[in-house]
Design a protein around this motif. Structure first.
Motif, PDB file in Angstrom:
ATOM      1  N   ARG A 303       0.815  -1.206   0.000  1.00 22.57           N
ATOM      2  CA  ARG A 303       0.000   0.000   0.000  1.00 22.57           C
ATOM      3  C   ARG A 303       0.855   1.265   0.000  1.00 22.57           C
ATOM      4  O   ARG A 303       0.845   2.055   0.965  1.00 22.57           O
ATOM      5  CB  ARG A 303      -0.958  -0.003   1.192  1.00 22.57           C
ATOM      6  N   ILE A 330       0.759   0.497   9.067  1.00 21.18           N
ATOM      7  CA  ILE A 330       0.437   0.165   7.682  1.00 21.18           C
ATOM      8  C   ILE A 330       0.435  -1.348   7.537  1.00 21.18           C
ATOM      9  O   ILE A 330       1.458  -2.002   7.729  1.00 21.18           O
ATOM     10  CB  ILE A 330       1.438   0.793   6.709  1.00 21.18           C
ATOM     11  N   VAL A 331      -0.725  -1.887   7.236  1.00 19.22           N
ATOM     12  CA  VAL A 331      -0.867  -3.334   7.100  1.00 19.22           C
ATOM     13  C   VAL A 331      -0.936  -3.669   5.620  1.00 19.22           C
ATOM     14  O   VAL A 331      -1.739  -3.088   4.897  1.00 19.22           O
ATOM     15  CB  VAL A 331      -2.144  -3.818   7.816  1.00 19.22           C
ATOM     16  N   ALA A 333      -1.900  -5.132   2.161  1.00 22.49           N
ATOM     17  CA  ALA A 333      -3.148  -5.686   1.647  1.00 22.49           C
ATOM     18  C   ALA A 333      -2.868  -7.037   1.011  1.00 22.49           C
ATOM     19  O   ALA A 333      -1.820  -7.242   0.405  1.00 22.49           O
ATOM     20  CB  ALA A 333      -3.761  -4.744   0.624  1.00 22.49           C
ATOM     21  N   ILE A 334      -3.788  -7.953   1.197  1.00 22.65           N
ATOM     22  CA  ILE A 334      -3.674  -9.272   0.585  1.00 22.65           C
ATOM     23  C   ILE A 334      -4.690  -9.341  -0.542  1.00 22.65           C
ATOM     24  O   ILE A 334      -5.893  -9.265  -0.296  1.00 22.65           O
ATOM     25  CB  ILE A 334      -3.947 -10.380   1.618  1.00 22.65           C
ATOM     26  N   TYR A 335      -4.195  -9.452  -1.746  1.00 22.29           N
ATOM     27  CA  TYR A 335      -5.117  -9.492  -2.874  1.00 22.29           C
ATOM     28  C   TYR A 335      -5.199 -10.890  -3.443  1.00 22.29           C
ATOM     29  O   TYR A 335      -4.183 -11.539  -3.726  1.00 22.29           O
ATOM     30  CB  TYR A 335      -4.684  -8.528  -3.974  1.00 22.29           C
ATOM     31  N   LEU A 336      -6.420 -11.329  -3.586  1.00 24.17           N
ATOM     32  CA  LEU A 336      -6.706 -12.588  -4.254  1.00 24.17           C
ATOM     33  C   LEU A 336      -7.477 -12.210  -5.517  1.00 24.17           C
ATOM     34  O   LEU A 336      -7.841 -11.052  -5.710  1.00 24.17           O
ATOM     35  CB  LEU A 336      -7.575 -13.468  -3.356  1.00 24.17           C
TER      36      LEU A 336
END
Lengths: 354, 354
Positions: A303, A330-331, A333-336
DNA sequence: CCGAAAATGAAAGACGTCTATCAGATATGA
DNA sequence: TCATATCTGATAGACGTCTTTCATTTTCGG
């Protein structure tokens, strides 16, 4: 709801004139120790905080910040540049001037030279991607001695060198990747092939160690690490060799860049009928396409929008000599395939600083 | 690098006096149509943008915003409140006053009454959790007619009613959950039990439809939906019944609140030796503990820090009658056991509006 | 105790906008 | 053409801070 205290109030309370207060808070002229103390006391008593807007108005102040971004065949850093550029208008309410400098990636000497050159220009703050190198440390030190705020983003450096770091926790990111790999194996055995750009890049090394940590107690084993130098031809060649040498690989985790090469290889395997689970970092046009096409399974994105916005926020605080706020972590993002956000035209992007 | 144009510049360019320009841009007094046109032309030509800092200084302006947060046994909304409270100091540079009002959850009448009462108070903007109801729509309309900015967060409402929405895309969140469930089944068959608070809550309904969409083409089947009213006793009782009636459930997805009840049931199953995959929403002390204890597998968190920060950013823009920036999309965080962030003391949290 | 240096106070003008007032100009209708 | 209305210009004082100037006071060494 009473009016916030002003410097006039401070002067009254301290029993000195406005001029003396000004000399104390702005550190000019000479002030007797006694006066300085009573002014500081009054500031504390009243809880005075400078009205930054009024101050900036009076000085016609412009914040000048420089982002030093690695240059190379790296779509991710191009995206970071786009985001920084898109921040310009976002200034909106306040006068911020952003300059982007690009320097060769993984080149400490170039980075140090850039930093040294920057010292001659009137910047209030500089953001750079951390690189562990003594020369870089020195150059940063020189900048900071001149009163320029320096912070690292994306990849950190040893704490004392910079004012702050904005970015994800890369060990955790690696653990995340590991956890998803475990999840996708559903308790079955497997063999994981890790790829990094270089182990000397701290972010890559951190991700790898997070991965190792998470997989250690499981049935999953590791194939030998590939170092791809973030260059797609190198990644492609070495990956091809590794896969040829070991047919039992069930998952590939790429912690660095150069994934175009990886994608080419996976595309072939996919056509041939079977491919391993594939997880890579950073959302780029190419990685997005690969995810949509079913060539890869997960993208972990750090991000950069949030990173740039947070960097700007901190640079402003540092420039104003205000205490640094604790930014929300800030984590990544995990996108599938199923939760890819709509592609955004970067030209339309206008970020938020705060 | 020339100075930004001021109202004096506009006046000169338009060939009128400062007073006339002021009348036009601040809409007071009466101005001949010809003058108004030439002023607006000058504004456009010069690209004038009002110096908000100077304006606020002159008016001693304070931004007054109200957050209306649902009240109930819902740890998530308590967390939202903490975040809003932590934003106070974050104002730091600019004078923002935040007020929190709490109203009964899922109660349109109470919400409408609260909004109506708010109209009597001098607020510049109001943020609320959307609820589909004609009375609420009317109350919002009345507020907006008075010049108060109104925006929804967390759960949206039909577009024309509010000025903006800040929150995650809940359909995508549901798809994400679905994708992770698919991943965790690794191609094997399974049966998924969905739980929502109420189908009338748009966010819950959206998540469910995202889930359905993703699971439709797979081998996974659905157990009958549970409506738990976001209350833990209800969730517990109905879940217990559902699990007793159907031993083949391999995954539970809870789109709403009341997960304390769910966790109790799962804890028992876990002790008994086998439990299904469990995915729930929102990071709270209890859900965090459950994840750490291995009672659940995934938490999808909508990152209320980002939502509150974004809400504040937009409220300020609306209050200043500035164009709304395109905020970076808020992507829910996916927490697994391995990537839980360190618990943050909310008292120390200071967000970034930017 | 005198001269120099250090410390202080008083004040004014700037920054860009808001708000207000008042006198003068132009237009309108009778 | 006069009496109103409607417009317009000029000006001034705020807001809180920065910056500079100048005159005055205090301190201190010799």
């Amino acid at each position: 709801m009473k009016r916030a205290p002003t410097l006039v109030d401070v002067a009254t309370r301290a029993g000195v004139s406005y001029a003396t207060v000004d000399r104390v808070v702005n550190g000019r002229g000479s002030v007797a120790e006694k006066s300085r103390a009573s002014v500081l006391q009054a500031v504390a008593d009243l809880g005075y905080i400078r009205n930054v807007a009024a101050a900036n108005l009076a000085q016609r102040r412009i914040y000048r910040f420089c982002f030093i971004i690695p240059e190379g065949t790296n779509a991710f850093f191009d995206r970071v540049c786009d985001i920084v550029r898109a921040m310009h208008p976002s200034a909106g309410t306040d006068p911020v001037q952003l300059v982007i400098e690009r320097v060769a990636a993984f080149d400490p000497a170039a980075l140090a030279a850039c930093l040294t050159a920057l010292a001659e220009r009137p910047f209030d703050g500089v953001a750079l991607v951390g690189l562990s190198d003594a020369g870089v440390d020195d150059a940063i030190g020189a900048l900071r001695d001149k009163g320029v705020a320096v912070l690292t983003m994306i990849s950190d450096m040893p704490t004392p060198a910079r004012d702050a770091y904005v970015g994800i926790d890369n060990v955790t990111a690696g653990r995340t990747a590991g956890a998803l790999i475990v999840l996708s194996h559903g308790g079955r055995a497997g063999r994981v092939l890790p790829i990094v750009g270089a182990l000397s890049a701290r972010d890559h090394a951190d991700r790898l160690s997070g991965l190792r940590e998470t997989l250690a107690p499981t049935d999953l084993t590791f194939a030998p690490l590939i170092e791809g130098l973030d260059r797609h031809e190198v990644v492609e060649a070495r990956l091809r060799a590794a896969l040829a040498a070991d047919r039992s690989i069930t998952a590939i985790y790429s912690a660095g860049a150069g994934n175009a090469g990886l994608i080419r290889v996976v595309a072939e395997m996919s056509e041939a009928g079977r491919r391993p689970i594939v997880m890579i970092h950073e959302l780029t046009p190419r990685s997005r396409a690969a995810l949509e096409d079913g060539l890869i399974d997960v993208i972990i994105d750090q991000r950069p929008e949030d990173e740039v916005a947070g960097t700007l926020t901190l640079l402003r605080c540092l420039a104003d000599r205000r205490p640094l706020p604790q930014l929300p972590q800030i984590v990544p993002a995990i996108y599938l395939r199923e939760n890819l956000p709509a592609a955004v035209d970067p030209a339309l992007l206008k970020g938020s600083a705060a």
